[in-house]
Design a protein around this motif. Structure first.
Motif, PDB file in Angstrom:
ATOM      1  N   ARG A   2       0.708  -1.012  -0.082  1.00  0.00           N
ATOM      2  CA  ARG A   2       0.092   0.101  -0.048  1.00  0.00           C
ATOM      3  C   ARG A   2       0.870   1.337  -0.088  1.00  0.00           C
ATOM      4  O   ARG A   2       1.773   1.478   0.759  1.00  0.00           O
ATOM      5  CB  ARG A   2      -0.914   0.037   0.925  1.00  0.00           C
ATOM      6  CG  ARG A   2      -2.000  -1.221   1.289  1.00  0.00           C
ATOM      7  CD  ARG A   2      -2.618  -1.080   2.571  1.00  0.00           C
ATOM      8  NE  ARG A   2      -1.879  -1.337   3.670  1.00  0.00           N
ATOM      9  CZ  ARG A   2      -2.244  -1.242   4.998  1.00  0.00           C
ATOM     10  NH1 ARG A   2      -3.505  -0.918   5.170  1.00  0.00           N
ATOM     11  NH2 ARG A   2      -1.276  -1.753   5.849  1.00  0.00           N
ATOM     12  N   PHE A   5       0.967   3.548   3.363  1.00  0.00           N
ATOM     13  CA  PHE A   5       2.073   2.689   4.308  1.00  0.00           C
ATOM     14  C   PHE A   5       3.362   3.000   4.163  1.00  0.00           C
ATOM     15  O   PHE A   5       4.235   3.319   5.006  1.00  0.00           O
ATOM     16  CB  PHE A   5       1.600   1.302   4.374  1.00  0.00           C
ATOM     17  CG  PHE A   5       2.376   0.410   5.517  1.00  0.00           C
ATOM     18  CD1 PHE A   5       1.586   0.337   6.818  1.00  0.00           C
ATOM     19  CD2 PHE A   5       3.480  -0.185   5.416  1.00  0.00           C
ATOM     20  CE1 PHE A   5       2.396  -0.432   7.733  1.00  0.00           C
ATOM     21  CE2 PHE A   5       4.190  -0.670   6.313  1.00  0.00           C
ATOM     22  CZ  PHE A   5       3.787  -0.616   7.660  1.00  0.00           C
ATOM     23  N   ARG A 132       6.620   4.572  17.658  1.00  0.00           N
ATOM     24  CA  ARG A 132       5.755   4.784  16.289  1.00  0.00           C
ATOM     25  C   ARG A 132       6.069   3.443  15.401  1.00  0.00           C
ATOM     26  O   ARG A 132       4.877   3.034  14.701  1.00  0.00           O
ATOM     27  CB  ARG A 132       6.193   5.890  15.772  1.00  0.00           C
ATOM     28  CG  ARG A 132       5.674   7.151  16.375  1.00  0.00           C
ATOM     29  CD  ARG A 132       5.855   8.535  15.748  1.00  0.00           C
ATOM     30  NE  ARG A 132       5.384   9.682  16.131  1.00  0.00           N
ATOM     31  CZ  ARG A 132       5.633  10.367  17.361  1.00  0.00           C
ATOM     32  NH1 ARG A 132       6.822   9.957  17.858  1.00  0.00           N
ATOM     33  NH2 ARG A 132       4.993  11.290  17.711  1.00  0.00           N
ATOM     34  N   TYR A 133       7.455   3.004  15.526  1.00  0.00           N
ATOM     35  CA  TYR A 133       7.483   1.698  14.472  1.00  0.00           C
ATOM     36  C   TYR A 133       6.683   0.400  15.286  1.00  0.00           C
ATOM     37  O   TYR A 133       6.580  -0.283  14.218  1.00  0.00           O
ATOM     38  CB  TYR A 133       8.983   1.516  14.419  1.00  0.00           C
ATOM     39  CG  TYR A 133       9.676   2.050  13.491  1.00  0.00           C
ATOM     40  CD1 TYR A 133       9.346   2.287  11.960  1.00  0.00           C
ATOM     41  CD2 TYR A 133      10.926   3.188  13.711  1.00  0.00           C
ATOM     42  CE1 TYR A 133       9.933   3.059  10.992  1.00  0.00           C
ATOM     43  CE2 TYR A 133      11.505   3.813  13.084  1.00  0.00           C
ATOM     44  CZ  TYR A 133      11.126   3.828  11.592  1.00  0.00           C
ATOM     45  OH  TYR A 133      11.856   4.605  10.461  1.00  0.00           O
ATOM     46  N   GLN A 135       3.962   0.628  16.537  1.00  0.00           N
ATOM     47  CA  GLN A 135       2.523   0.913  16.206  1.00  0.00           C
ATOM     48  C   GLN A 135       2.225   0.685  14.612  1.00  0.00           C
ATOM     49  O   GLN A 135       1.369  -0.202  14.333  1.00  0.00           O
ATOM     50  CB  GLN A 135       2.165   2.292  16.374  1.00  0.00           C
ATOM     51  CG  GLN A 135       1.959   2.668  17.982  1.00  0.00           C
ATOM     52  CD  GLN A 135       1.937   4.331  18.198  1.00  0.00           C
ATOM     53  OE1 GLN A 135       1.766   4.837  17.195  1.00  0.00           O
ATOM     54  NE2 GLN A 135       1.927   4.677  19.255  1.00  0.00           N
ATOM     55  N   LEU A 136       3.334   0.960  13.885  1.00  0.00           N
ATOM     56  CA  LEU A 136       3.410   0.641  12.430  1.00  0.00           C
ATOM     57  C   LEU A 136       3.582  -0.733  12.371  1.00  0.00           C
ATOM     58  O   LEU A 136       2.787  -1.393  11.236  1.00  0.00           O
ATOM     59  CB  LEU A 136       4.419   1.489  11.864  1.00  0.00           C
ATOM     60  CG  LEU A 136       4.509   1.754  10.275  1.00  0.00           C
ATOM     61  CD1 LEU A 136       3.029   2.482   9.988  1.00  0.00           C
ATOM     62  CD2 LEU A 136       5.550   2.459   9.876  1.00  0.00           C
ATOM     63  N   ASP A 138       2.156  -3.212  13.897  1.00  0.00           N
ATOM     64  CA  ASP A 138       0.851  -3.591  14.264  1.00  0.00           C
ATOM     65  C   ASP A 138      -0.089  -3.395  13.127  1.00  0.00           C
ATOM     66  O   ASP A 138      -0.957  -4.186  12.837  1.00  0.00           O
ATOM     67  CB  ASP A 138       0.372  -3.017  15.553  1.00  0.00           C
ATOM     68  CG  ASP A 138       1.006  -3.591  16.719  1.00  0.00           C
ATOM     69  OD1 ASP A 138       1.693  -4.484  16.642  1.00  0.00           O
ATOM     70  OD2 ASP A 138       0.978  -2.833  17.861  1.00  0.00           O
ATOM     71  N   ARG A 139       0.199  -2.358  12.301  1.00  0.00           N
ATOM     72  CA  ARG A 139      -0.733  -2.018  11.367  1.00  0.00           C
ATOM     73  C   ARG A 139      -0.382  -2.618   9.821  1.00  0.00           C
ATOM     74  O   ARG A 139      -1.061  -2.396   8.786  1.00  0.00           O
ATOM     75  CB  ARG A 139      -0.847  -0.447  10.984  1.00  0.00           C
ATOM     76  CG  ARG A 139      -1.416   0.139  12.219  1.00  0.00           C
ATOM     77  CD  ARG A 139      -1.083   1.726  11.960  1.00  0.00           C
ATOM     78  NE  ARG A 139      -1.530   2.142  10.793  1.00  0.00           N
ATOM     79  CZ  ARG A 139      -1.524   3.570  10.493  1.00  0.00           C
ATOM     80  NH1 ARG A 139      -1.099   4.408  11.133  1.00  0.00           N
ATOM     81  NH2 ARG A 139      -2.008   3.986   9.236  1.00  0.00           N
ATOM     82  N   ALA A 140       0.787  -3.212   9.793  1.00  0.00           N
ATOM     83  CA  ALA A 140       1.298  -4.111   8.684  1.00  0.00           C
ATOM     84  C   ALA A 140       0.517  -4.895   8.214  1.00  0.00           C
ATOM     85  O   ALA A 140      -0.072  -5.819   9.019  1.00  0.00           O
ATOM     86  CB  ALA A 140       2.606  -4.508   8.810  1.00  0.00           C
ATOM     87  N   ALA A 141       0.029  -5.195   6.822  1.00  0.00           N
ATOM     88  CA  ALA A 141      -1.180  -5.975   6.311  1.00  0.00           C
ATOM     89  C   ALA A 141      -0.277  -7.082   5.775  1.00  0.00           C
ATOM     90  O   ALA A 141      -1.034  -8.101   5.335  1.00  0.00           O
ATOM     91  CB  ALA A 141      -2.050  -5.094   5.484  1.00  0.00           C
ATOM     92  N   GLU A 145       5.463  -5.500   4.244  1.00  0.00           N
ATOM     93  CA  GLU A 145       5.585  -4.404   5.178  1.00  0.00           C
ATOM     94  C   GLU A 145       5.884  -4.715   6.438  1.00  0.00           C
ATOM     95  O   GLU A 145       6.691  -3.777   6.585  1.00  0.00           O
ATOM     96  CB  GLU A 145       4.079  -4.163   5.251  1.00  0.00           C
ATOM     97  CG  GLU A 145       3.248  -3.342   3.868  1.00  0.00           C
ATOM     98  CD  GLU A 145       1.742  -3.022   3.943  1.00  0.00           C
ATOM     99  OE1 GLU A 145       1.260  -2.354   3.155  1.00  0.00           O
ATOM    100  OE2 GLU A 145       1.361  -3.278   5.027  1.00  0.00           O
ATOM    101  N   ALA A 146       5.677  -5.755   7.012  1.00  0.00           N
ATOM    102  CA  ALA A 146       6.285  -6.253   8.242  1.00  0.00           C
ATOM    103  C   ALA A 146       7.714  -6.195   8.272  1.00  0.00           C
ATOM    104  O   ALA A 146       8.416  -5.614   9.234  1.00  0.00           O
ATOM    105  CB  ALA A 146       5.636  -7.411   8.669  1.00  0.00           C
TER     106      ALA A 146
END
Length: 210
Positions: A2, A5, A132-133, A135-136, A138-141, A145-146
């Protein structure tokens, strides 16, 4: 992957850098009492003492250091390097003449306030970036991304740990003054030396009367 992201992942380090305040700025007015009190100083003291039994001096110096909350860093046959809590340094130095006649004493202080503040600011900035990383992450789809986030998180964590070690070493140097004590026998003039000593006293008597 994305696009939003990826953009967030690229922008985050730059934002963290901009949020870091300047380490050279102080909230206290220059020259104020509080500003002087908050200075970070690395204090080093060198003392040369004369005593009839110099080989017994190091052990007594270590005992004196322990009595003031310090410890021995290095001990030789005729010297001792001890670390003394900064708050106990003046009291310790007042007791040093009890170890022998002080022939020479030198005190130096290195001001590391700006370096200290810089490390603390950089650590705070890196800690915010780490959060912040996380949190990011956790948002990786997706796996890709992870992986990208984990790579940046590892980089930031490694830098954080390195700065933390430097800060701890610096604060340790500020908290504990280093005192080196060297012991030697008193120097007594030989026969020729006494002759020159007598001449010097005689010349002084010619020009100065009590």
């Amino acid at each position: 992957m994305r696009l939003p992201f990826l953009i967030l992942l690229l922008v985050l380090p730059a934002c963290a850098t901009r949020m870091a305040p300047s380490p050279g700025m102080s909230q206290e007015a220059p020259g104020s009492g509080q500003a002087l009190k908050d200075r970070s100083l690395i204090t080093t003291v060198s003392v040369r003492l004369e005593r009839p039994a110099p080989d017994q001096g190091p052990a007594e110096a270590v005992a004196l250091a322990k009595a003031h909350g310090g410890y021995a860093q290095l001990v030789t046959d005729a010297s001792a390097t001890v670390r003394i809590p900064a708050g106990q340094l003046d009291t310790f130095l007042e007791k040093v003449p009890g170890l022998g006649t002080v022939a020479e004493r030198r005190v130096s202080a290195e001001d590391v306030t700006e370096a200290h503040q810089d490390l603390r600011v950089r650590l705070e900035t890196l800690e915010r970036a780490r959060q912040r990383y996380l949190q990011l992450l956790d948002r990786a789809a997706t796996v890709s991304e992870a992986v990208l986030v984990e790579k940046e998180l590892e980089r930031v964590t490694a830098e954080y740990e390195s700065l933390q070690a430097r800060l701890e070493a610096l604060e340790g140097a500020v908290a504990l003054a280093t005192v080196q004590l060297d012991f030697e026998r008193p120097v007594r003039p030989g026969p020729v030396g006494w002759i020159f000593y007598g001449l010097a006293k005689g010349v002084k008597w010619l020009f100065i009367w009590d």
